[in-house]
Design a protein around this motif. Structure first.
Motif, mmCIF file in Angstrom:
data_model
loop_
_atom_site.group_PDB
_atom_site.id
_atom_site.type_symbol
_atom_site.label_atom_id
_atom_site.label_comp_id
_atom_site.label_asym_id
_atom_site.label_seq_id
_atom_site.Cartn_x
_atom_site.Cartn_y
_atom_site.Cartn_z
ATOM 1 N N PHE A 177 0.839 -1.204 0.000
ATOM 2 C CA PHE A 177 0.000 0.000 0.000
ATOM 3 C C PHE A 177 0.871 1.250 0.000
ATOM 4 C CE2 PHE A 177 -1.744 3.358 2.797
ATOM 5 C CZ PHE A 177 -2.772 3.800 1.979
ATOM 6 N N GLY A 178 1.903 1.253 0.861
ATOM 7 C CA GLY A 178 2.757 2.427 0.963
ATOM 8 C C GLY A 178 3.465 2.737 -0.336
ATOM 9 N N TYR A 179 4.010 1.699 -0.984
ATOM 10 C CA TYR A 179 4.761 1.964 -2.214
ATOM 11 C C TYR A 179 3.857 2.498 -3.316
ATOM 12 C CZ TYR A 179 8.329 1.625 -5.786
ATOM 13 O OH TYR A 179 9.226 1.945 -6.775
ATOM 14 N N SER A 180 2.671 1.907 -3.466
ATOM 15 C CA SER A 180 1.763 2.396 -4.506
ATOM 16 C C SER A 180 1.306 3.827 -4.211
ATOM 17 C CB SER A 180 0.551 1.464 -4.635
ATOM 18 O OG SER A 180 -0.145 1.353 -3.410
ATOM 19 N N LEU A 181 1.048 4.122 -2.931
ATOM 20 C CA LEU A 181 0.644 5.480 -2.569
ATOM 21 C C LEU A 181 1.772 6.465 -2.819
ATOM 22 C CD1 LEU A 181 -1.385 7.461 -1.270
ATOM 23 C CD2 LEU A 181 -0.421 6.818 0.954
ATOM 24 N N PHE A 225 -2.211 5.089 -10.135
ATOM 25 C CA PHE A 225 -1.562 4.628 -8.899
ATOM 26 C C PHE A 225 -2.336 5.067 -7.663
ATOM 27 C CE2 PHE A 225 2.045 3.571 -11.546
ATOM 28 C CZ PHE A 225 2.570 2.458 -10.900
ATOM 29 N N SER A 229 -3.645 2.316 -4.996
ATOM 30 C CA SER A 229 -3.409 2.351 -3.554
ATOM 31 C C SER A 229 -4.720 2.197 -2.789
ATOM 32 C CB SER A 229 -2.701 3.653 -3.164
ATOM 33 O OG SER A 229 -3.532 4.779 -3.386
ATOM 34 N N ILE A 232 -5.685 -1.456 -2.895
ATOM 35 C CA ILE A 232 -4.904 -2.253 -1.935
ATOM 36 C C ILE A 232 -5.490 -2.106 -0.538
ATOM 37 C CG2 ILE A 232 -2.658 -2.501 -0.811
ATOM 38 C CD1 ILE A 232 -2.748 -3.601 -3.619
ATOM 39 N N THR A 257 -11.215 4.868 3.854
ATOM 40 C CA THR A 257 -10.813 4.715 2.449
ATOM 41 C C THR A 257 -11.405 5.829 1.588
ATOM 42 O OG1 THR A 257 -10.744 2.309 2.757
ATOM 43 C CG2 THR A 257 -10.784 3.133 0.496
#
Length: 305
Positions: A177-181, A225, A229, A232, A257
């Motif tokens: 989640f963090g990387y996509s965000l 992206f 996120s 995810i 969300t």
């Protein structure tokens, strides 16, 4: 005398100028060190809180060292930028020699103190973070797409350091989640810069490989992206065993969300108009709407527990 020589200054620089060069407003990003603890639902001890506080401080020193290196590398291009020309190195308020010495002092201090207080593994993680930061400044930031992926990796690196300092395993859900965000946020930053080119009637970003005609593509990928996120996070709420174990009223997480989606939509809207003014997280820290949404998200997570 050359133009560069004319703007060099002595080492007698006012403290407020040094503070501006260290970019303390960007230190808010280092609160990400706490995220692995929050996502793992660990009850922090006083010792863990103290270690994380020291880690955030040392991470801030390391980040400021990287900012100075970036300013040294880009001082010529920054003079042509709408707001970066005000940075102390680009404006000639701090000499390049003094900036380089301060960068070395902060970087070496952060690594050595990390090894002393947290052990060699955290020290190596911090050294790797700084190496990646320097590599970004000198090479990767001039490669389209790659620059965005590296920026996102630098955010995730903070999560990894925080987990190691706290002595916990980082959730794979948080990692994905963090990387996509963070990829989305890095793209949003590029959208803002490219949209500002339209306003200034320029054709290319100084020191970057992006041109004005890339705006629509970068904006499209930032939306993709951002949606990924959110997907995810939705998958975590709906399918993960961790969410079922940690939250007794998961319906509140759907509200969180939706609120995150509103925040991302706000960033996308402002960046598409060239009105973000730089880093999205720094913008959010001073934006009343973003702060209000952050409070609401926090409340929903508390209600869900």
């Amino acid at each position: 005398m050359s133009e560069t020589a004319n703007i060099e200054v002595s080492s007698a620089v006012q403290p407020r100028i040094w503070i501006a060069a260290l970019r303390p407003t960007h230190w808010i990003k280092n609160l990400l060190l706490v995220a692995p603890v929050l996502s793992a639902h660990v009850d922090p001890s006083l010792d863990m809180i103290g270690r994380l506080a020291l880690g955030i401080l040392l991470m801030s020193f390391a980040a400021s060292s990287g900012y100075l290196v970036n300013d040294l590398r880009d001082h010529v291009a920054d003079r042509q930028h709408a707001y970066k020309h005000k940075r102390p190195v680009a404006a000639g308020k701090i000499s390049r020699r003094d900036a380089a010495l301060m960068a070395l002092f902060l970087g070496w201090g952060a690594i050595s103190l990390s090894c002393t207080f947290f052990g060699s593994k955290v020290g190596m993680l911090l050294a790797a973070y700084m190496l990646l930061t320097v590599s970004y400044s000198f090479f990767f930031k001039r490669l389209p797409v790659v620059d965005v992926l590296i920026l996102a990796a630098l955010y995730v690196w903070r999560l990894m350091i925080g987990a190691e300092i706290a002595g916990i395993d980082m959730s794979p859900w948080l990692l994905v989640f963090g990387y996509s965000l963070f990829v989305a946020l890095a793209l949003v930053k590029r959208v803002d810069e490219l949209a500002a080119l339209d306003v200034a009637n320029s054709t290319a970003l100084a020191g970057r490989a992006y041109r004005r005609n890339h705006l629509s593509a970068v904006l499209s990928f930032s939306v993709i992206f951002a949606l990924f996120s959110l997907a995810i996070l939705a998958a975590y709420i709906g399918f993960s065993e961790a969410a079922k174990a940690y939250y007794h009223a998961r319906s509140w997480l759907w509200v969180a969300t939706a609120l995150l989606g509103l925040w991302l939509a706000r960033l996308l809207r402002r960046s598409a108009a060239g009105r973000l003014g730089g880093d999205p997280m720094v913008f959010a820290a001073s934006d009343p709407v973003s702060l209000a949404l952050a409070v609401c998200v926090t409340v929903t997570f508390i209600a869900a527990a």
